[in-house]
Scaffold this motif. Sequence first.
Motif, PDB file in Angstrom:
ATOM      1  N   GLU A 191     -13.729 112.127   0.261  1.00 25.27           N
ATOM      2  CA  GLU A 191     -14.364 110.568   0.305  1.00 25.27           C
ATOM      3  C   GLU A 191     -14.400 109.600   0.779  1.00 25.27           C
ATOM      4  O   GLU A 191     -13.809 109.126   1.303  1.00 25.27           O
ATOM      5  CB  GLU A 191     -14.097 110.235  -1.724  1.00 25.27           C
ATOM      6  CG  GLU A 191     -14.742 110.092  -2.587  1.00 25.27           C
ATOM      7  CD  GLU A 191     -14.313 109.686  -3.928  1.00 25.27           C
ATOM      8  OE1 GLU A 191     -14.939 110.120  -4.785  1.00 25.27           O
ATOM      9  OE2 GLU A 191     -12.791 109.336  -3.914  1.00 25.27           O
ATOM     10  N   TYR A 192     -15.928 108.572   0.702  1.00 27.31           N
ATOM     11  CA  TYR A 192     -15.370 107.551   1.813  1.00 27.31           C
ATOM     12  C   TYR A 192     -17.061 106.748   0.540  1.00 27.31           C
ATOM     13  O   TYR A 192     -17.807 106.832   0.503  1.00 27.31           O
ATOM     14  CB  TYR A 192     -16.702 107.984   2.643  1.00 27.31           C
ATOM     15  CG  TYR A 192     -16.895 106.898   3.534  1.00 27.31           C
ATOM     16  CD1 TYR A 192     -15.912 106.419   4.844  1.00 27.31           C
ATOM     17  CD2 TYR A 192     -18.391 106.428   3.727  1.00 27.31           C
ATOM     18  CE1 TYR A 192     -16.019 105.391   5.389  1.00 27.31           C
ATOM     19  CE2 TYR A 192     -18.191 105.554   4.592  1.00 27.31           C
ATOM     20  CZ  TYR A 192     -16.985 104.964   5.653  1.00 27.31           C
ATOM     21  OH  TYR A 192     -17.345 103.242   6.463  1.00 27.31           O
ATOM     22  N   ALA A 193     -15.591 105.649   0.655  1.00 33.86           N
ATOM     23  CA  ALA A 193     -16.644 104.576   0.284  1.00 33.86           C
ATOM     24  C   ALA A 193     -17.511 103.002   0.693  1.00 33.86           C
ATOM     25  O   ALA A 193     -15.667 103.095   1.898  1.00 33.86           O
ATOM     26  CB  ALA A 193     -15.863 103.443  -1.572  1.00 33.86           C
ATOM     27  N   THR A 194     -18.428 102.874   1.477  1.00 35.34           N
ATOM     28  CA  THR A 194     -18.650 101.303   1.401  1.00 35.34           C
ATOM     29  C   THR A 194     -18.102 100.464   1.080  1.00 35.34           C
ATOM     30  O   THR A 194     -18.020  99.166   1.223  1.00 35.34           O
ATOM     31  CB  THR A 194     -19.822 101.131   1.701  1.00 35.34           C
ATOM     32  OG1 THR A 194     -20.863 101.447   1.176  1.00 35.34           O
ATOM     33  CG2 THR A 194     -19.842 102.316   3.090  1.00 35.34           C
ATOM     34  N   SER A 195     -18.244  99.919  -0.368  1.00 40.40           N
ATOM     35  CA  SER A 195     -18.222  99.719  -1.235  1.00 40.40           C
ATOM     36  C   SER A 195     -16.998  99.875  -2.877  1.00 40.40           C
ATOM     37  O   SER A 195     -17.064 101.012  -3.167  1.00 40.40           O
ATOM     38  CB  SER A 195     -19.077  98.263  -1.726  1.00 40.40           C
ATOM     39  OG  SER A 195     -19.622  98.745  -3.162  1.00 40.40           O
ATOM     40  N   PRO A 196     -16.150  98.892  -3.792  1.00 39.71           N
ATOM     41  CA  PRO A 196     -15.831  99.649  -4.875  1.00 39.71           C
ATOM     42  C   PRO A 196     -17.109 100.255  -5.548  1.00 39.71           C
ATOM     43  O   PRO A 196     -16.433 100.606  -6.640  1.00 39.71           O
ATOM     44  CB  PRO A 196     -15.225  98.256  -5.304  1.00 39.71           C
ATOM     45  CG  PRO A 196     -15.240  97.110  -4.328  1.00 39.71           C
ATOM     46  CD  PRO A 196     -16.228  97.660  -3.519  1.00 39.71           C
ATOM     47  N   GLU A 197     -18.332  99.765  -5.515  1.00 35.03           N
ATOM     48  CA  GLU A 197     -19.647 100.331  -6.481  1.00 35.03           C
ATOM     49  C   GLU A 197     -19.644 101.144  -6.419  1.00 35.03           C
ATOM     50  O   GLU A 197     -19.618 102.522  -5.040  1.00 35.03           O
ATOM     51  CB  GLU A 197     -21.046  99.484  -6.311  1.00 35.03           C
ATOM     52  CG  GLU A 197     -20.739  98.316  -6.646  1.00 35.03           C
ATOM     53  CD  GLU A 197     -20.097  97.659  -8.045  1.00 35.03           C
ATOM     54  OE1 GLU A 197     -20.449  97.590  -8.992  1.00 35.03           O
ATOM     55  OE2 GLU A 197     -19.434  96.820  -7.747  1.00 35.03           O
ATOM     56  N   PRO A 198     -19.582 102.170  -7.849  1.00 34.05           N
ATOM     57  CA  PRO A 198     -19.415 104.073  -7.653  1.00 34.05           C
ATOM     58  C   PRO A 198     -20.920 104.460  -7.456  1.00 34.05           C
ATOM     59  O   PRO A 198     -20.725 105.030  -6.134  1.00 34.05           O
ATOM     60  CB  PRO A 198     -20.551 104.110  -9.020  1.00 34.05           C
ATOM     61  CG  PRO A 198     -19.658 102.901  -9.855  1.00 34.05           C
ATOM     62  CD  PRO A 198     -19.770 101.592  -8.965  1.00 34.05           C
TER      63      PRO A 198
END
Length: 296
Positions: A191-198
């Motif tokens: 899993e990869y996220a560019t910000s805390p937003e869903p």
Amino acid sequence: MKDLAEIRKDIDSIDRQIVDLYEKRMDLATQVADYKISTGKQVFDAEREIAKLNAVAEMAHSDFTSHGARELFEHIMSMSRKKQYQLLTEYGKFAPTGFVEIRELDFSHAAAAYIETSAEAAKEYFAGVDRKNPDTKSCGLLLCRNWREACEVLKNGEVNYLFLPVQDPASGYVSANYNLIAEYGFYILEEYATSPEPQDRYVLISKDKLSLSGADKISICFEAPDACGSLYHLMSHLTYNNLNMNRIESIVISREPLDYRFFMNISGNLNDSPIKNAILGLRDEARNFKILGNYR
């Protein structure tokens, strides 16, 4: 009329008897587990449980206590099964999940499909794959119109991976996208996220049943009928093993009869004993149980 303190004293006495009998029943459940371990017999016997519940309900003397007796014994029998699953795990009778644990993914000579809403994140993710030389493109990228097209591309072997947003851009739900992962028999690798937003969360997907070292998230799905208590009893395998569920969504898979496929994210690793216990129960009691990935 009895004094309240006296009534409570009588209740306490009965409660002690109930606990004593419960422990004796769990001891018998251990003996049942030993028998099933030695013979290979399945823990969950639906016909036996239905017959038992009907029998105890008929022992009661009113509609209220009949319903209560059935509900009570549903819990007692559920705890008995959980004890048996726990012992099966301790005796090493846990059926392998088939996941192969690896230290890192190989993106050399590989390609990944993505859709427009994950374009920037895909470029950022794959640019950082080769840590020693971030400017080197270790993975080719192929643009697709939607999740379905991307899944077909991976299915046909045109790419090695998918890099797609977790949420559906229109609805904000993940169930439709996760349903495609289940439908195609794919697995989430990371899993990869560019910000805390869903909406800024993405998943790397593969046809290979792999799990990265240090994986601490598990995605599962299973089916359950539209019947009173069906989901509740299945989820009890998580609560009994003190597992943390982070997300649950569902999708209708059948209208006649009405059936649902549930998607859950839980914290843990497939090598953890509590996870193994829960998986044993869900495999046994849920329909079409699948592990969609153990990732980080």
